[in-house]
Design an enzyme around this catalytic site. Sequence first.
Site, PDB file in Angstrom:
ATOM      1  N   SER A  21     -12.490  50.165  27.458  1.00  0.00           N
ATOM      2  CA  SER A  21     -13.882  49.286  27.621  1.00  0.00           C
ATOM      3  C   SER A  21     -14.323  49.205  25.626  1.00  0.00           C
ATOM      4  CB  SER A  21     -15.286  49.587  27.883  1.00  0.00           C
ATOM      5  OG  SER A  21     -16.633  49.725  28.034  1.00  0.00           O
ATOM      6  N   ASN A  22     -15.178  48.551  25.720  1.00  0.00           N
ATOM      7  CA  ASN A  22     -15.383  48.081  24.033  1.00  0.00           C
ATOM      8  C   ASN A  22     -16.706  47.722  23.525  1.00  0.00           C
ATOM      9  OD1 ASN A  22     -16.688  45.772  25.238  1.00  0.00           O
ATOM     10  ND2 ASN A  22     -14.872  45.146  25.423  1.00  0.00           N
ATOM     11  N   ARG A  23     -17.287  47.566  22.320  1.00  0.00           N
ATOM     12  CA  ARG A  23     -18.510  48.133  22.270  1.00  0.00           C
ATOM     13  C   ARG A  23     -19.780  47.260  22.547  1.00  0.00           C
ATOM     14  NH1 ARG A  23     -18.672  48.049  15.826  1.00  0.00           N
ATOM     15  NH2 ARG A  23     -20.639  48.205  16.824  1.00  0.00           N
ATOM     16  N   ALA A  88     -16.812  39.679  27.176  1.00  0.00           N
ATOM     17  CA  ALA A  88     -15.620  41.135  25.889  1.00  0.00           C
ATOM     18  C   ALA A  88     -14.691  41.461  26.973  1.00  0.00           C
ATOM     19  CB  ALA A  88     -16.231  41.563  25.146  1.00  0.00           C
TER      20      ALA A  88
END
Length: 210
Positions: A21-23, A88
């Site tokens: 995943s991402n932030r 995102a």
Amino acid sequence: MRILITAGPTREHLDPVRFISNRSTGKMGFALAERAAARGHAVTLVAGPVTCETPAGVRRIDVVSACEMLDAVRRELGDAQALIMCAAVADWRPKRLSPVKLKKRDMEPILELEPNPDILLTLQPDKGGRLFVGFAAETGDPLAEAQRKLIAKGLDLLAANDVSQPDAGFAVDTNRVTLLAPGCDPEHLPLLTKHAVADRILDRLERLNL
Ligand code: C5P
């Protein structure tokens, strides 16, 4: 206006407990949904896994992966006059998804990935008279890459931000954004709360819809 907004990250599982995943925390997309609803727009929010509260008056659809987000946006787009892709979206997903937790001893130290669909590009043929708004989170000089994305993704408006700065981008309440639109000079916004950035984006969207 009927506005469809996406927010948060996507999660790309390799088994029921592990994912990439991402932030992204969803703060910018949820601020957009909150301000749009407060301005009287009918808002549907497609959210990845986040801990944000659903803003008053907003219809929320929860999704996990990029493919689920694409399906939800495709389903809801027909009814919308504008799409704001603030999520995102993870660029890649594991090539294989195990239905059971993988045992460490059975795992390879190399994860094979395949690309996720680009939601904005995939839905470009269905755009019709709708307004499409994108975001570009870059490190370094965000403008050149953002200009490229504005054209490549056929957007009416793009909000570019430099996520390498500690007071802008992921997980903070402020953002420093430049708004780009075809044929317009870039509009450099100062450091603002994400709610104030949302209002400036909605000001531009409402003017484009006139
Ligand atoms: O990841 P990228 O910088 O290309 O994202 C720019 C815009 O494209 C964002 O608005 C994002 O929500 C959207 N996007 C998308 N589908 C993807 C990746 C990004 O619609 N798979």
